[in-house]
Design a protein around this motif. Structure first.
Motif, PDB file in Angstrom:
ATOM      1  N   ASP A  86       0.810  -1.213   0.000  1.00  0.00           N
ATOM      2  CA  ASP A  86       0.000   0.000   0.000  1.00  0.00           C
ATOM      3  C   ASP A  86       0.848   1.271   0.000  1.00  0.00           C
ATOM      4  O   ASP A  86       0.324   2.370  -0.055  1.00  0.00           O
ATOM      5  CB  ASP A  86      -0.946   0.007   1.204  1.00  0.00           C
ATOM      6  CG  ASP A  86      -0.195  -0.161   2.525  1.00  0.00           C
ATOM      7  OD1 ASP A  86       1.046  -0.265   2.502  1.00  0.00           O
ATOM      8  OD2 ASP A  86      -0.865  -0.178   3.574  1.00  0.00           O
ATOM      9  N   GLN A  87       2.172   1.116   0.057  1.00  0.00           N
ATOM     10  CA  GLN A  87       3.087   2.241  -0.013  1.00  0.00           C
ATOM     11  C   GLN A  87       4.275   1.846  -0.881  1.00  0.00           C
ATOM     12  O   GLN A  87       4.389   0.686  -1.309  1.00  0.00           O
ATOM     13  CB  GLN A  87       3.560   2.648   1.379  1.00  0.00           C
ATOM     14  CG  GLN A  87       2.480   3.240   2.266  1.00  0.00           C
ATOM     15  CD  GLN A  87       1.959   4.559   1.735  1.00  0.00           C
ATOM     16  OE1 GLN A  87       2.708   5.336   1.128  1.00  0.00           O
ATOM     17  NE2 GLN A  87       0.676   4.816   1.951  1.00  0.00           N
ATOM     18  N   THR A 141       2.721  -1.477   4.640  1.00  0.00           N
ATOM     19  CA  THR A 141       3.058  -0.767   5.879  1.00  0.00           C
ATOM     20  C   THR A 141       2.767  -1.606   7.119  1.00  0.00           C
ATOM     21  O   THR A 141       3.337  -1.362   8.185  1.00  0.00           O
ATOM     22  CB  THR A 141       2.266   0.547   5.980  1.00  0.00           C
ATOM     23  OG1 THR A 141       0.870   0.277   5.803  1.00  0.00           O
ATOM     24  CG2 THR A 141       2.722   1.524   4.915  1.00  0.00           C
ATOM     25  N   THR A 142       1.906  -2.587   6.986  1.00  0.00           N
ATOM     26  CA  THR A 142       1.570  -3.440   8.134  1.00  0.00           C
ATOM     27  C   THR A 142       2.604  -4.532   8.367  1.00  0.00           C
ATOM     28  O   THR A 142       2.535  -5.235   9.360  1.00  0.00           O
ATOM     29  CB  THR A 142       0.191  -4.098   7.919  1.00  0.00           C
ATOM     30  OG1 THR A 142       0.206  -4.840   6.690  1.00  0.00           O
ATOM     31  CG2 THR A 142      -0.899  -3.036   7.865  1.00  0.00           C
ATOM     32  N   GLN A 143       3.570  -4.650   7.447  1.00  0.00           N
ATOM     33  CA  GLN A 143       4.586  -5.684   7.571  1.00  0.00           C
ATOM     34  C   GLN A 143       5.971  -5.032   7.670  1.00  0.00           C
ATOM     35  O   GLN A 143       6.481  -4.481   6.705  1.00  0.00           O
ATOM     36  CB  GLN A 143       4.539  -6.624   6.365  1.00  0.00           C
ATOM     37  CG  GLN A 143       3.199  -7.338   6.195  1.00  0.00           C
ATOM     38  CD  GLN A 143       3.159  -8.170   4.931  1.00  0.00           C
ATOM     39  OE1 GLN A 143       4.179  -8.425   4.293  1.00  0.00           O
ATOM     40  NE2 GLN A 143       1.960  -8.591   4.551  1.00  0.00           N
ATOM     41  N   ILE A 144       6.547  -5.066   8.866  1.00  0.00           N
ATOM     42  CA  ILE A 144       7.849  -4.432   9.095  1.00  0.00           C
ATOM     43  C   ILE A 144       8.908  -5.004   8.156  1.00  0.00           C
ATOM     44  O   ILE A 144       9.730  -4.266   7.598  1.00  0.00           O
ATOM     45  CB  ILE A 144       8.284  -4.621  10.563  1.00  0.00           C
ATOM     46  CG1 ILE A 144       7.296  -3.919  11.497  1.00  0.00           C
ATOM     47  CG2 ILE A 144       9.698  -4.091  10.772  1.00  0.00           C
ATOM     48  CD1 ILE A 144       7.593  -4.123  12.962  1.00  0.00           C
TER      49      ILE A 144
END
Length: 208
Positions: A86-87, A141-144
């Motif tokens: 998403d980014q 963004t939810t996955q480092i």
């Protein structure tokens, strides 16, 4: 994606493996003359198609391209980071307006992206003196781990491109240190020193 899969996807959308779009501007009497020259040059390339009416192209993409060329501000019909996230973070190398140099940069970048398990997503804006490239690395963004892998790949791209002679035209905030490092070890810092000595031989002003 394998190159064959990219080609197949392009064929399904009415697009080639490489796609160029642009517009001609000028006096009404000059544009047809320029168009004949441009069309003739690109039509001479084996396998190339020159499209001026939008036939066979996704109508949303065609309308957006026309808008972009006529000053309409609008989002692209596809959200590039949605390719796998998403980014996105990007490398922004610059090359001469030269086909061989552009391909050298592309092949170098493509192979580095593949080693980091990224598809090569890129676009190029060719101007009078340079070709500015934007190479996009999507992440979630939810996955480092996803974000770290994108930044690592961008850093490797920036360093390898500098080693091959391609500097960065733009530095994203998160990649500024990586970009600065490539210029510090090459000619830009030496140029700054020479200008400083020429304009301030007595050393009255601090260096930026």
């Amino acid at each position: 994606m394998a190159a064959s899969a990219v080609t197949a996807a392009g064929e399904a959308l009415g697009l080639g493996h490489w796609n160029l779009y642009g517009a001609l501007y000028g006096l009404p009497g000059n544009v047809p003359i320029l168009w004949d020259m441009v069309k003739g040059a690109f039509s001479s390339i084996s396998g190339a198609r020159v499209i001026a009416d939008g036939k066979g192209i996704d109508p949303r993409l065609w309308a957006w391209r026309i808008g972009a060329m006529t000053g309409v501000v609008a989002d692209a019909p596809a959200f590039v980071p949605a390719w796998s996230g998403d980014q996105a973070v990007a490398a922004n190398p610059v090359s001469p307006v030269d086909g061989e140099e552009a391909m050298r940069l592309y092949e170098l970048s493509r192979d580095i992206c593949a080693k980091h398990e990224f598809d090569y997503l890129g676009e190029t804006v060719a101007m009078w003196r340079s070709a500015n490239h934007r190479q996009i690395l999507p992440f979630a963004t939810t996955q480092i781990e996803s974000a770290a892998r994108a930044r690592e790949c961008a850093a490797v791209l920036i360093a390898a491109q500098a080693e091959a002679g391609f500097g960065q035209a733009i530095a994203e905030p998160g990649m500024r240190a990586a970009v600065d490092k490539t210029f510090e070890t090459r000619g830009l810092s030496l140029l700054h020193e020479r200008i400083k000595k020429a304009l301030d031989p007595a050393g009255l002003f601090a260096s930026a």
